[in-house]
Motif scaffolding. Structure first.
Motif, short mmCIF file in Angstrom:
data_model
loop_
_atom_site.label_atom_id
_atom_site.label_comp_id
_atom_site.label_asym_id
_atom_site.label_seq_id
_atom_site.Cartn_x
_atom_site.Cartn_y
_atom_site.Cartn_z
N GLY A 54 0.81 -1.20 0.00
CA GLY A 54 0.00 0.00 0.00
C GLY A 54 0.85 1.26 0.00
O GLY A 54 2.08 1.21 -0.06
N SER A 89 -6.40 -6.15 3.32
CA SER A 89 -5.23 -5.35 3.61
C SER A 89 -4.82 -5.57 5.05
O SER A 89 -5.68 -5.62 5.93
CB SER A 89 -5.54 -3.87 3.36
OG SER A 89 -4.44 -3.08 3.70
N GLU A 120 -1.41 -5.64 0.56
CA GLU A 120 -2.75 -5.59 -0.02
C GLU A 120 -2.96 -6.77 -0.96
O GLU A 120 -2.07 -7.12 -1.74
CB GLU A 120 -2.97 -4.29 -0.78
CG GLU A 120 -2.92 -3.07 0.09
CD GLU A 120 -3.12 -1.78 -0.68
OE1 GLU A 120 -2.98 -1.79 -1.92
OE2 GLU A 120 -3.42 -0.76 -0.03
N LEU A 158 -10.08 -4.18 -3.87
CA LEU A 158 -9.17 -4.47 -2.77
C LEU A 158 -9.88 -5.46 -1.86
O LEU A 158 -10.88 -5.13 -1.22
CB LEU A 158 -8.82 -3.19 -1.99
CG LEU A 158 -7.96 -3.38 -0.75
CD1 LEU A 158 -6.61 -3.98 -1.09
CD2 LEU A 158 -7.80 -2.06 -0.01
#
Length: 179
Positions: free
Chosen positions: A61, A139, A125, A136
């Motif tokens: 990220g 994470s 991620e 996404l």
């Protein structure tokens, strides 16, 4: 010509059509807020069917915003002081020790960036495609947890693709010629 009815290859086992209900509910990973089964991937309130997830890939990220702002602010202040000293003629009057101190001070943004990445590293991620859009999926700052979740999701995808845990060759009876 074979008289005993033996063939050169064993017959292939029938390919399983779907994952059974028992295997569909097999739990591959479970922690608070994260559940991976053969059929579903759940993170928080988001749930995806594993069969609909494609193109899984991992990335890192963005860097921590506070650390990046500290780097930008210190770089701007140091650059401003350097420009001010250059335009006022103060650089000609500085001693060698002052130049050395300025050199160390100019390294401050680099040191802040390194410290920010060390104390608050970018998150890991897991991205994938779901119904034609990139999403996404997960994470985490914890590398170990991230690895466990991504491996569990990849195993779930393999089980959906191949119809179960067993290897086709290992699940069939060994072929033996009739004697």
């Amino acid at each position: 010509m074979n008289h005993d009815g033996a063939t050169t290859r064993p017959p292939r086992p029938p390919r399983p059509a779907k994952v059974s209900a028992e295997k569909r509910n097999t739990l591959l990973y479970a922690r608070p807020g994260i559940i991976v089964t053969v059929d579903r991937f759940t993170v928080g309130r988001n749930t995806w069917r594993v069969a609909e997830l494609t193109h899984l890939h991992t990335t890192r990220g963005p860097h921590d915003r506070v650390a990046m702002r500290a780097v930008a602010a210190s770089g701007a202040v140091i650059g401003g002081v350097g420009l001010l000293l250059g335009f006022t003629g103060g650089l000609q009057r500085l001693t060698a020790g002052a130049y050395l101190t300025l050199g160390v001070v100019f390294l401050l943004p680099v040191l802040l960036a390194a410290a920010g990445d060390r104390w608050r590293p970018p998150a890991y991620e897991l991205w994938g495609w779901h119904r034609g859009t990139e999403v996404l999926l997960f994470s985490s700052d914890d590398e170990r947890q991230f690895g466990q979740v991504s491996r569990a999701l990849r195993r779930a995808r393999e089980m959906n693709r191949y119809g179960g845990w067993e290897e086709p060759v290992a699940s069939m009876d060994p072929w033996r010629p009739i004697r």
